[in-house]
Design a protein around this motif. Structure first.
Motif: not given
Length: 1269
Positions: A688-717
């Motif tokens: 729905q928006t341009s991926s480079q729009a400044e107002q959406v970049l924080p949300t996109l980065k926060r979501d991507a970081a959450y998805i990655l960090d959510s299973g970080r500890s489990s992948l170390s097993l």
């Protein structure tokens, strides 16, 4: 003469003659041509027979040795070719019944007591009698003798003898069965045949068939009976049973017994027949007889299915279906499973259940495949007799749950296929025992369960009764039960069955199922959910079902009827408002700490439904313009910028904080679904928006970081768990796999919004989870479910992986860092000096490579050219003790990493990656000099140079020449390999060594070819290469060669390969007139030097063996190359057709010696296609050089004869001959093109001669056939 006759007879019958003398005299009388006796064969056989009969009747005392020799004497006579010749000529031999009777008695004695006294000799006699028709008549004329013999043979085999006795016994049984079948088919009295089989043969035949089916004598150490013989005996046993028990002329007897009064009322004048044949068979079957008790039950079970199949084969025809059914209950009654009610309290082992249920499956399969059960005919004509039987059987199966046995599921599946009403009254119990409450873990059992559930759904789908089935399923799930002990409702098998069913259902029924789940959830689950762990588990089961329905239902589109769209929209509103929000609110409103399990399962159910609703809502809004989402326009003019933007419409952000806190406590389904929600929000935002729009970049980065960090500890097993791919089966063990699968599947969305450290983390996880050997890679590919290794291998092999440049670059650096770490661990001098000598091993990014490129690209006024700095470092290292010494374990680790590198697209690397990997691979290649582990070291070197060749074929290959000259690389490689060859204990013709030579040659040839293409100081580079090779003379031990150690045969072969590649590259370059300005004078001279060194090397290698040694295969390609380059130096051309006087090429004696040796050794080279091609290439070149031809004979004739010898050699395998024929054809074509008319005539005469020989052979075969007629 008469005295001679009577003398022998009298001595054999005399009591004064010792038995030792009698046996010698009898043997002499049989074998000697000088002993004349009237009817000698009959006299000697009668004497031996009478002696044995008298002994066994207690009228004569004989030692065991004499008895055994008498049996052997009879066997020798019966097996002799002399007797067989006499019988063929019409001679009559009367064996007498007394002989076969004592044979039968001995076999019976063996079957009862197991005593093996003389049994081999007795069986040998019996074998001879049964195998000769003129002698076998003694058995076939008296059927009772053959029946008795066959019965005792079968019982003897049932004792499971071993060794030679077993093989001989079964061979005799095979012969006896053949004889009995021949007379059984001629017997016109059914009563007698039936009596013989049921009275004497039924039991032993069934026991023997059971033992043969179980492979009793096919395992090592048990006589090793050929499988073909075992199959033939089983076939004969079944033929005996079918021909004796189920004869066509006994149909009336079975009809009267099984149909009884019904047939007597409809048919008048039924012929007189046996009264109860099937009852007789059942009685004999259940009689244990000589069978051991532990074996009897298994034999009965396996025999029931065989007998029923034979009954159907004999009597099934139109109108007899009910008769065939009536035999089923009678035979079924023989099974132990039919008397379970009488054996209450007894516990059966799983093996017993498996045996019985396999038989029931076979019985039901026979019914289904033969179309015995017709629902309408059974109801109208027979009062549902079949239905009631199958119904009682279904109740039996349902009441005695045997989920660990695959046959239990298959029996239920067949019953459903016969008639769904059979299991309809027990549908809820069926769903419970076969699905919801079944403990199924074994793969074969899971497959059987999946087939049953699939049949259940498909049957109800055809009947349009899936909602009713679903209602029963929901009722079973919601029953009071120990939910914690239940397996996931929708594993891969049941889920696949439900998904396949959904695709065939109309939308109305799917929405009905959807509504049923919602109603059940609201009425039974939500009111009692709070603080109830069982209800929490049930909520998760219903959520999984609802997820499967919503995800796999056919999608709505613009052509979907409006009522269906509106009803779907209503259902979506109900899911969000009546399920999702109440479940989330329940988590928020819980005042006191609940049990961890309750919180986990409720959050799992709530988040699974939330994820499902979000995905389905997005799909419907995209595909169906008539659908109006509850969410409305989610983006509006601006996006929410709070810390926790809403993931679902109408759900407050603060609720997600608590949900995240709950899911962070355990690796579960809820955490995975929350990741999916964040991912769905990313997709929604990007759409729905341009991926480079400044107002959406924080949300996109926060979501991507959450998805990655959510299973970080489990992948170390480092889990090895496997996941079936179903969302509902995600649990703590499988969560790491599901999380990794989610990340890899959505990398194009996530990577642009991850920081550099996160991308490096992904690369490290990818490297850690990849298999490091071919065996691990194969096992990962064969794993049926999703594993970490399978996901990582799929990413590595994906053509999209190089397109994700950030991750691809990070992965390349991660692999390089791991390789460098292993190399540094083998350092002998510590990290400080090593960092100065090989700084590229310590590179963490590409700044150092960029520095080299920028520095070495500019040649300054320094005395030492900068481009040679790295080469000097390498040369100083390889000429001295290399600072890195790798152990066997380190080589193994590096080989695993090289296996990973080989899967990358090395030919498309960017310049900085290309240069870094070139230096890294070259360092690994030169670090193995002097290694003492030949197999692994040689494999490691081969892999390194294969990858270097692949790298130099890439688009960035020229970047290497910015920091190193080709001549320097050539010297580095050859110097290190000459040092390493001294530590390799392999033969010069070892296939692994030859493969290594090929890879090294390919790499060096690739380097020189790139040098020519780039026109980079040709004379300078080729001059340095030639000068270096001249210092490595093969025929002397110069000072430099002492530096490298005494030259070994391996080293000489290495130098030959290098010289060969140099000549192959320089030859065409010198011949080409389009050369650089400085080349015309210098390059031919360099080529001449290389040819002189190569010729000297070939002479030295050829002189190493004995005068009768074979030409080494590795020399064929160099000598052919040398000859080709030598001939190319004569601009006038060559060929015998020209007939001009030209100077003989240099090295003529070498070429002529190789030519004469090849003519004699050509057939031995046919097995190796590569060597054979090189040999033919040399012969073609030699043929074209007329000045080399020896004076003693025409070369054309000699070569043609050698080719004919190869084609006529019977030792050459067929496949090898097929491979070499095209190459021989190409050589012959070249010979004919350059040859004379006389040569062409010679070839034509050879062809005609071959046709004439073939025609004579065919004519002789036709004449022989005519004489035979």
């Amino acid at each position: 003469m008469a005295a001679i006759y009577s003398g022998i007879s009298l001595k054999l019958k005399s009591k004064k003659t010792s038995w030792e003398d009698k046996l010698k005299l009898a043997h002499f009388a049989w074998v000697s041509h000088q002993c004349f006796l009237p009817n000698k064969e009959q006299v000697l056989l009668d004497w031996a027979r009478q002696s044995l009969v008298a002994f066994y009747k207690k009228k004569l005392e004989l030692t065991e040795g004499v008895v055994e020799r008498l049996w052997a004497y009879i066997g020798d006579i019966l097996h002799s070719k002399k007797l067989q010749s006499l019988l063929k000529n019409g001679k009559t031999i009367d064996l007498q019944t007394s002989l076969v009777k004592i044979i039968n008695e001995r076999v019976a004695e063996f079957s009862l007591s197991g005593s093996q006294k003389n049994i081999c000799a007795v069986l040998s006699c019996c074998q001879a009698i049964l195998s000769i028709p003129a002698l076998a008549v003694i058995y076939t004329a008296k059927q009772e003798l053959l029946v008795a013999l066959l019965s005792q043979l079968c019982w003897s085999a049932c004792r499971q003898p071993e060794g030679a006795v077993a093989a001989l016994l079964l061979e005799v049984t095979h012969l006896a069965l053949g004889q009995y079948l021949s007379i059984q088919q001629q017997q016109v009295n059914p009563r007698r045949v039936f009596g013989d089989v049921t009275g004497h043969l039924l039991q032993p035949c069934l026991v023997l068939r059971h033992l043969l089916s179980g492979g009793t004598w096919t395992h090592p150490g048990q006589g090793q009976v050929p499988p073909v013989l075992s199959r033939e005996i089983r076939s004969q046993l079944e033929a005996v049973l079918q021909g004796g028990v189920f004869r066509p002329d006994m149909l009336s007897s079975y009809t009267e017994e099984l149909l009884g009064q019904q047939q007597r009322d409809t048919k008048i004048g039924t012929p007189k027949s046996l009264l109860t044949p099937l009852d007789t068979v059942v009685t004999r079957l259940l009689d244990a007889g000589h069978c051991e008790p532990h074996l009897h039950a298994t034999v009965v079970a396996n025999s029931v299915a065989v007998l029923y199949r034979l009954f159907i084969d004999s009597y099934l025809k139109e109108g007899n279906q009910f008769l065939c059914f009536q035999a089923l209950p009678r035979l079924f009654g023989c099974l132990r499973i039919s008397h379970l009610q009488e054996e209450q309290g007894k516990t059966w082992a799983t093996l017993d259940w498996t045996t019985e249920l396999l038989v029931v499956e076979q019985l039901l399969s026979s019914v289904a495949s033969s179309n015995i059960y017709n629902v309408a005919a059974d109801r109208i004509r027979h009062g549902e007799a079949q239905f009631h039987f199958y119904r009682s059987l279904a109740e039996l199966l349902i009441n005695h749950l045997q989920a660990p046995v695959p046959a239990w599921f298959r029996c239920l599946k067949i019953l459903i296929s016969l008639n769904h009403l059979i299991l309809e009254p027990d549908l809820d119990d069926l769903l419970s025992s076969a699905w919801i409450d079944a403990e199924v873990t074994e793969v074969r059992t899971k497959k059987a369960q999946e087939v049953l559930i699939h049949t259940l759904f498909q049957t109800h789908a055809k009947l349009r009764q899936v909602p009713r089935l679903f209602e029963e399923l929901l009722g079973v799930i919601c029953r009071p039960a120990a939910e914690a002990l239940r397996q996931p409702v929708l594993a891969s098998g049941p889920s696949a069955a439900l998904c396949a069913c959904l695709l065939e259902l109309p939308p109305g029924q799917i929405l009905d199922m959807w509504s049923l789940v919602l109603d059940k959830f609201q009425s039974l689950i939500l009111p009692c959910l709070k603080s109830d762990v069982d209800m929490a588990l049930k909520s998760l089961s219903l959520s999984s079902l609802l997820h499967c329905i919503m995800f796999n239902m056919p999608s709505l589109d613009s052509s979907t009827p409006l009522p269906v769209v509106r009803r779907t929209q209503c259902m979506m509103e109900r899911v969000l408002g009546e399920l999702v929000k109440p479940l989330l609110a329940l988590l928020l409103d819980t005042p006191s700490p609940e049990s961890e399990l309750w919180l986990q399962k409720v959050s799992d159910a709530a988040l699974l439904l939330s994820h499902t609703w979000a995905q389905v809502d997005a799909m419907l809004r995209l595909n169906c313009c008539q659908y109006r989402s509850v969410a409305g326009t989610l983006m509006g003019n601006a996006l929410e910028l709070s810390s926790f933007p809403s993931l679902l419409p109408g759900v407050e952000p603060q609720l997600w904080k608590k949900v995240e806190k709950l899911t962070a406590q355990s690796s579960s389904l809820g955490r995975y679904c929350l990741e999916q929600l964040h991912l769905q929000r990313m997709r929604r935002t990007l759409m729905q928006t341009s991926s480079q729009a400044e107002q959406v970049l924080p949300t996109l980065k926060r979501d991507a970081a959450y998805i990655l960090d959510s299973g970080r500890s489990s992948l170390s097993l480092r889990t090895t768990a496997s996941w079936d791919g179903q969302v509902g089966t995600v649990s703590a063990p499988t969560y790491p796999v599901a999380h990794w699968h989610l990340l890899v599947s959505n990398l194009p969305i996530l990577i642009p919004y991850l920081c550099l450290e996160d991308i490096k983390y992904l690369a490290s996880i990818l490297l850690r989870t990849l298999p490091t050997s071919k065996a691990q890679e194969t096992s990962a590919d064969e794993e049926p479910y999703v594993t970490l290794q399978r996901v990582s291998m799929a990413l590595l092999r994906s053509p999209l992986f190089p397109e994700i440049q950030a991750l691809h670059s990070a992965f390349l650096m991660c692999v390089a860092a791991r390789c460098s770490s292993i190399l540094c661990s083998g350092s002998q001098s510590g990290p400080g000096p090593l960092r100065q000598q090989v700084p590229w091993l310590f590179e963490k990014d590409h700044t150092l490579v960029a520095h080299w490129e920028s520095r070495f690209a500019k040649v300054g006024p320094e005395s030492v050219e900068p481009r040679g700095e790295i080469a000097q470092n390498f040369l100083s290292l390889v000429k001295s003790d290399f600072p890195i010494q790798l152990e066997d374990e380190q080589l193994g680790d590096l080989l695993g990493l090289l296996n990973i590198i080989s899967a990358l697209h090395l030919d498309s690397l960017l310049p900085h990656h290309h240069l870094h990997y070139f230096l890294l691979l070259l360092t690994m290649a030169v670090s193995t000099q002097g290694h003492s582990c030949p197999p692994r070291a040689l494999q490691f070197l081969t892999t390194c140079y294969r990858l270097l060749s692949c790298l130099q074929r890439g688009r960035s290959a020229r970047c290497v020449f910015r920091v190193m000259y080709v001549s320097d690389i050539f010297e580095i490689v050859l110097t290190s390999l000459l040092r390493a060859s001294g530590g390799l204990c392999v033969e010069v013709d070892d296939p692994s060594w030859l493969e290594f030579l090929q890879e090294v040659g390919s790499f060096l040839e690739q380097l020189m070819a790139m040098l020519i293409q780039s026109r980079l100081s040709l004379v300078l580079n080729f001059g340095k290469i030639t000068a270096f090779l001249s210092r490595c003379k093969l025929h002397t031990e110069a000072a430099f060669s002492k530096q490298l150690g005494n030259q070994s045969p391996l080293g000489r072969q290495l130098l030959l390969v290098c010289l060969t590649k140099l000549c192959q590259v320089l030859g065409p370059l010198v011949k080409d007139r389009r050369q650089p300005q400085e080349a015309p004078a210098a390059l031919p001279e360099l080529l001449q030097q290389a040819m002189l060194q190569m010729a000297a090397g070939l002479q030295l290698c050829s002189a190493q063996g004995t005068p009768h040694h074979h030409l080494p295969a590795v020399l064929l390609s160099p000598v052919a190359t040398l000859l080709e380059v030598d001939l190319s130096q004569h601009p006038g051309g060559v060929g015998i057709a020209q007939g001009t006087d030209r100077a003989v090429p240099s090295n003529a004696s070498l070429y002529q010696g190789v030519y004469s040796q090849l003519l004699s050794e050509l057939p031995t080279l046919a097995g190796d296609t590569r060597s054979f091609q090189a040999a033919l290439r040399f012969l073609a070149l030699f043929f074209s050089a007329s000045t080399l031809h020896p004076p003693e004979g025409p070369v054309f004739v000699s070569m043609l004869q050698a080719m004919r010898t190869v084609l006529a050699d019977p030792d050459i395998p067929v496949l090898a001959a097929q491979d070499i024929e095209p190459h021989l054809g190409a050589l012959l074509t070249r010979m004919l093109e350059a040859g004379t008319m006389e040569d062409f005539g010679l070839v034509v005469r050879s062809i005609l001669q071959g046709l004439d020989v073939q025609q004579r052979v065919v004519s002789e075969q036709v004449s022989a056939g005519a004489r035979g007629l």
